[in-house]
Design a protein around this motif. Structure first.
Motif, PDB file in Angstrom:
ATOM      1  N   ARG A  21       0.834  -1.194   0.000  1.00  0.00           N
ATOM      2  CA  ARG A  21       0.000   0.000   0.000  1.00  0.00           C
ATOM      3  C   ARG A  21       0.875   1.253   0.000  1.00  0.00           C
ATOM      4  O   ARG A  21       1.918   1.306   0.639  1.00  0.00           O
ATOM      5  CB  ARG A  21      -0.926   0.031   1.213  1.00  0.00           C
ATOM      6  CG  ARG A  21      -1.908   1.206   1.170  1.00  0.00           C
ATOM      7  CD  ARG A  21      -2.831   1.238   2.372  1.00  0.00           C
ATOM      8  NE  ARG A  21      -3.585   0.006   2.480  1.00  0.00           N
ATOM      9  CZ  ARG A  21      -3.488  -0.836   3.515  1.00  0.00           C
ATOM     10  NH1 ARG A  21      -2.700  -0.561   4.521  1.00  0.00           N
ATOM     11  NH2 ARG A  21      -4.200  -1.934   3.540  1.00  0.00           N
ATOM     12  N   LEU A  23       0.600   5.514   0.571  1.00  0.00           N
ATOM     13  CA  LEU A  23      -0.202   6.617   1.122  1.00  0.00           C
ATOM     14  C   LEU A  23       0.584   7.913   0.972  1.00  0.00           C
ATOM     15  O   LEU A  23       1.794   7.938   1.219  1.00  0.00           O
ATOM     16  CB  LEU A  23      -0.515   6.394   2.608  1.00  0.00           C
ATOM     17  CG  LEU A  23      -1.497   5.292   2.991  1.00  0.00           C
ATOM     18  CD1 LEU A  23      -1.481   5.083   4.500  1.00  0.00           C
ATOM     19  CD2 LEU A  23      -2.900   5.651   2.531  1.00  0.00           C
ATOM     20  N   GLU A  31      -5.710  12.882   1.142  1.00  0.00           N
ATOM     21  CA  GLU A  31      -4.731  11.811   1.256  1.00  0.00           C
ATOM     22  C   GLU A  31      -5.045  10.743   0.224  1.00  0.00           C
ATOM     23  O   GLU A  31      -6.168  10.256   0.139  1.00  0.00           O
ATOM     24  CB  GLU A  31      -4.737  11.198   2.656  1.00  0.00           C
ATOM     25  CG  GLU A  31      -3.670  10.125   2.837  1.00  0.00           C
ATOM     26  CD  GLU A  31      -3.717   9.460   4.195  1.00  0.00           C
ATOM     27  OE1 GLU A  31      -2.741   9.595   4.955  1.00  0.00           O
ATOM     28  OE2 GLU A  31      -4.728   8.797   4.502  1.00  0.00           O
ATOM     29  N   ARG A  32      -4.053  10.380  -0.563  1.00  0.00           N
ATOM     30  CA  ARG A  32      -4.223   9.383  -1.626  1.00  0.00           C
ATOM     31  C   ARG A  32      -3.719   8.036  -1.137  1.00  0.00           C
ATOM     32  O   ARG A  32      -2.654   7.938  -0.500  1.00  0.00           O
ATOM     33  CB  ARG A  32      -3.438   9.811  -2.868  1.00  0.00           C
ATOM     34  CG  ARG A  32      -3.572   8.847  -4.060  1.00  0.00           C
ATOM     35  CD  ARG A  32      -4.978   8.816  -4.562  1.00  0.00           C
ATOM     36  NE  ARG A  32      -5.084   8.253  -5.904  1.00  0.00           N
ATOM     37  CZ  ARG A  32      -5.867   7.230  -6.230  1.00  0.00           C
ATOM     38  NH1 ARG A  32      -6.595   6.634  -5.296  1.00  0.00           N
ATOM     39  NH2 ARG A  32      -5.946   6.826  -7.477  1.00  0.00           N
ATOM     40  N   ALA A  33      -4.490   6.999  -1.411  1.00  0.00           N
ATOM     41  CA  ALA A  33      -4.076   5.627  -1.145  1.00  0.00           C
ATOM     42  C   ALA A  33      -4.142   4.829  -2.441  1.00  0.00           C
ATOM     43  O   ALA A  33      -5.101   4.980  -3.215  1.00  0.00           O
ATOM     44  CB  ALA A  33      -4.978   4.979  -0.094  1.00  0.00           C
ATOM     45  N   THR A  34      -3.140   4.017  -2.706  1.00  0.00           N
ATOM     46  CA  THR A  34      -3.172   3.080  -3.817  1.00  0.00           C
ATOM     47  C   THR A  34      -2.563   1.765  -3.347  1.00  0.00           C
ATOM     48  O   THR A  34      -1.915   1.717  -2.296  1.00  0.00           O
ATOM     49  CB  THR A  34      -2.390   3.590  -5.057  1.00  0.00           C
ATOM     50  OG1 THR A  34      -0.984   3.605  -4.768  1.00  0.00           O
ATOM     51  CG2 THR A  34      -2.857   4.979  -5.478  1.00  0.00           C
ATOM     52  N   TYR A  53     -10.046   5.020  -5.737  1.00  0.00           N
ATOM     53  CA  TYR A  53      -9.939   6.265  -4.981  1.00  0.00           C
ATOM     54  C   TYR A  53     -10.324   6.129  -3.515  1.00  0.00           C
ATOM     55  O   TYR A  53      -9.851   6.896  -2.681  1.00  0.00           O
ATOM     56  CB  TYR A  53     -10.801   7.350  -5.634  1.00  0.00           C
ATOM     57  CG  TYR A  53     -10.129   7.981  -6.835  1.00  0.00           C
ATOM     58  CD1 TYR A  53      -9.188   8.988  -6.680  1.00  0.00           C
ATOM     59  CD2 TYR A  53     -10.431   7.551  -8.116  1.00  0.00           C
ATOM     60  CE1 TYR A  53      -8.558   9.570  -7.771  1.00  0.00           C
ATOM     61  CE2 TYR A  53      -9.807   8.115  -9.219  1.00  0.00           C
ATOM     62  CZ  TYR A  53      -8.871   9.120  -9.036  1.00  0.00           C
ATOM     63  OH  TYR A  53      -8.246   9.668 -10.126  1.00  0.00           O
ATOM     64  N   GLU A  54     -11.189   5.194  -3.179  1.00  0.00           N
ATOM     65  CA  GLU A  54     -11.688   5.111  -1.806  1.00  0.00           C
ATOM     66  C   GLU A  54     -10.701   4.346  -0.934  1.00  0.00           C
ATOM     67  O   GLU A  54     -10.441   3.155  -1.156  1.00  0.00           O
ATOM     68  CB  GLU A  54     -13.062   4.440  -1.771  1.00  0.00           C
ATOM     69  CG  GLU A  54     -14.176   5.282  -2.354  1.00  0.00           C
ATOM     70  CD  GLU A  54     -14.122   5.406  -3.873  1.00  0.00           C
ATOM     71  OE1 GLU A  54     -13.517   4.527  -4.528  1.00  0.00           O
ATOM     72  OE2 GLU A  54     -14.672   6.385  -4.406  1.00  0.00           O
ATOM     73  N   THR A  55     -10.176   5.012   0.095  1.00  0.00           N
ATOM     74  CA  THR A  55      -9.169   4.395   0.953  1.00  0.00           C
ATOM     75  C   THR A  55      -9.696   3.141   1.627  1.00  0.00           C
ATOM     76  O   THR A  55      -8.968   2.145   1.780  1.00  0.00           O
ATOM     77  CB  THR A  55      -8.696   5.414   2.013  1.00  0.00           C
ATOM     78  OG1 THR A  55      -8.140   6.555   1.343  1.00  0.00           O
ATOM     79  CG2 THR A  55      -7.645   4.807   2.927  1.00  0.00           C
ATOM     80  N   ASP A  56     -10.966   3.137   2.025  1.00  0.00           N
ATOM     81  CA  ASP A  56     -11.533   1.955   2.689  1.00  0.00           C
ATOM     82  C   ASP A  56     -11.466   0.722   1.801  1.00  0.00           C
ATOM     83  O   ASP A  56     -11.311  -0.400   2.297  1.00  0.00           O
ATOM     84  CB  ASP A  56     -12.985   2.222   3.086  1.00  0.00           C
ATOM     85  CG  ASP A  56     -13.109   3.180   4.263  1.00  0.00           C
ATOM     86  OD1 ASP A  56     -12.078   3.454   4.909  1.00  0.00           O
ATOM     87  OD2 ASP A  56     -14.233   3.645   4.524  1.00  0.00           O
ATOM     88  N   HIS A  58      -9.100  -0.019  -0.226  1.00  0.00           N
ATOM     89  CA  HIS A  58      -7.733  -0.551  -0.177  1.00  0.00           C
ATOM     90  C   HIS A  58      -7.502  -1.328   1.118  1.00  0.00           C
ATOM     91  O   HIS A  58      -6.869  -2.392   1.108  1.00  0.00           O
ATOM     92  CB  HIS A  58      -6.717   0.588  -0.302  1.00  0.00           C
ATOM     93  CG  HIS A  58      -6.688   1.213  -1.657  1.00  0.00           C
ATOM     94  ND1 HIS A  58      -6.061   0.624  -2.735  1.00  0.00           N
ATOM     95  CD2 HIS A  58      -7.228   2.369  -2.121  1.00  0.00           C
ATOM     96  CE1 HIS A  58      -6.198   1.397  -3.800  1.00  0.00           C
ATOM     97  NE2 HIS A  58      -6.914   2.452  -3.454  1.00  0.00           N
ATOM     98  N   TYR A  59      -8.018  -0.808   2.235  1.00  0.00           N
ATOM     99  CA  TYR A  59      -7.865  -1.530   3.500  1.00  0.00           C
ATOM    100  C   TYR A  59      -8.615  -2.865   3.455  1.00  0.00           C
ATOM    101  O   TYR A  59      -8.133  -3.882   3.979  1.00  0.00           O
ATOM    102  CB  TYR A  59      -8.346  -0.667   4.663  1.00  0.00           C
ATOM    103  CG  TYR A  59      -7.357   0.404   5.056  1.00  0.00           C
ATOM    104  CD1 TYR A  59      -6.186   0.083   5.748  1.00  0.00           C
ATOM    105  CD2 TYR A  59      -7.574   1.736   4.725  1.00  0.00           C
ATOM    106  CE1 TYR A  59      -5.268   1.057   6.102  1.00  0.00           C
ATOM    107  CE2 TYR A  59      -6.662   2.727   5.070  1.00  0.00           C
ATOM    108  CZ  TYR A  59      -5.507   2.373   5.759  1.00  0.00           C
ATOM    109  OH  TYR A  59      -4.598   3.341   6.091  1.00  0.00           O
TER     110      TYR A  59
END
Length: 350
Positions: A21, A23, A31-34, A53-56, A58-59
């Motif tokens: 991941r 961040l 805040e960007r997550a990929t 785009y949605e951080t959730d 990725h988690y």
């Protein structure tokens, strides 16, 4: 021969599957997550990037067992893509946006392409028999709240040859249009009229569209929405209209209200390499100009889009500036346009 024919039968071997991941804060205030996908085999690693785009999301993906995907073994690009079509890449959580399914599939497909090239010891250009060219880029930036030209003027003071992609909104004052036009540096304006259910939706506004078309008479106009009040303004401008958000296949291009002059090619929107290649073929056959678009990539994804653009449309107003322009911790001097591709590159890289 179709463009995809150059890729479909390429072979590669997967021995391991991992993810990482990323961040980072952005200059756009979020805040960007990929998630980076890493396919290992024969002593090398192929990499791709999930730009959901949605951080959730990725988690939630971190809880999904990659062994269940059954990716290890010998593949062709076409067979690997077919296998991905049969998987639920969001088994632990339904994605918040339907487009995210394509984003995640592209992460695996681009990693597979990268791995196949690295195992063969060649670059993307060598695989296609095309020499990459210096890559023209534009800088996509937001103008703050309230909107002002300060960011654009600040960048031009340090890099006077920069060009820009901007997102006009109904709260732009008249003097902002004047100031930006006088820079002569605005190449693409994104009206975001096709977005639905996102933080960047901009409802169609005939007055805004009229101001944009008049202020930037030579700029590409992206994602203008067609309504009874905007259609009369837009149809005569079809040769400089571009579409991004709704484009994920040839069929989506054919369904547009006009045949546009431009198409923003964001590889992840297509999901599969085949859909991407078919769309590029269609644009070439129908005289539709293309430029590349980025999605705040933090890992290998930005350089991969740059690699494609350097081969397919290097002189276009490509919205794939180096990531330092999106990093609030960075400061001038910034890279100049055009970017020079590396002559030593191996794999799906710039």
């Amino acid at each position: 021969m179709s463009l995809y024919d150059a890729f479909a039968d390429r072979t590669f071997t997967v021995e391991s599957v991992e993810r990482r991941r990323h961040l980072a804060d952005t200059t756009s205030g979020f805040e960007r997550a990929t998630t980076e996908i890493r396919l290992g085999g024969e002593g090398v690693v192929g990499r791709g990037e999930d730009v959901t785009y949605e951080t959730d999301d990725h988690y939630a993906f971190a809880d999904q067992d990659l062994d269940e995907f059954d990716l290890e073994g010998e593949w062709t690009i076409a067979a690997f893509s077919d296998h991905l079509d049969d998987l639920d890449l969001f088994a632990t959580k339904e994605p918040e946006q339907a487009a995210s399914r394509n984003y995640r599939q592209w992460a695996f497909e681009s990693a597979a392409l990268d791995l196949s090239l690295r195992q063969a010891g060649e670059s993307l250009g060598e695989a296609l028999g095309v020499e990459p060219s210096p890559l023209r880029f534009v800088v996509s930036t937001r103008l703050g709240d309230p909107p002002s030209a300060d960011r654009v003027k600040s960048l031009l003071e340090t890099e006077p040859d920069l060009e820009f992609k901007l997102d006009p909104t109904p709260d732009w004052p008249d003097d902002l249009f004047v100031t930006l036009r006088e820079t002569g540096a605005v190449r693409v304006v994104d009206l975001k009229g096709w977005y639905e259910g996102t933080d960047v939706d901009v409802p169609a506004d005939a007055e805004l569209y009229r101001d944009v078309l008049a202020a930037f008479p030579s700029a590409v106009v992206e994602d203008a929405a067609f309504t009874p009040t905007t259609r009369p303004l837009l149809e005569p401008q079809a040769d400089r209209l571009a579409f991004d958000y709704p484009i994920s296949s040839v069929e989506t291009l054919e369904d547009l209200p006009v045949e546009p002059g431009w198409c923003n090619v964001k590889p992840s929107r297509f999901g599969s390499l085949e859909a991407l290649c078919d769309t590029v073929d269609y644009c070439r056959e129908h005289g539709i100009d293309m430029y590349a678009g980025g999605q705040f990539e933090l890992g290998p994804g930005r350089r991969q889009v740059q690699a494609l653009a350097a081969l397919w449309f290097p002189d276009a107003p490509n919205d794939i500036a180096p990531g330092v322009f999106n990093d609030p911790k960075e400061s001038p001097p910034y890279p100049d346009s055009p970017l020079r591709p590396s002559r030593e590159v191996v794999g799906f890289d710039f």
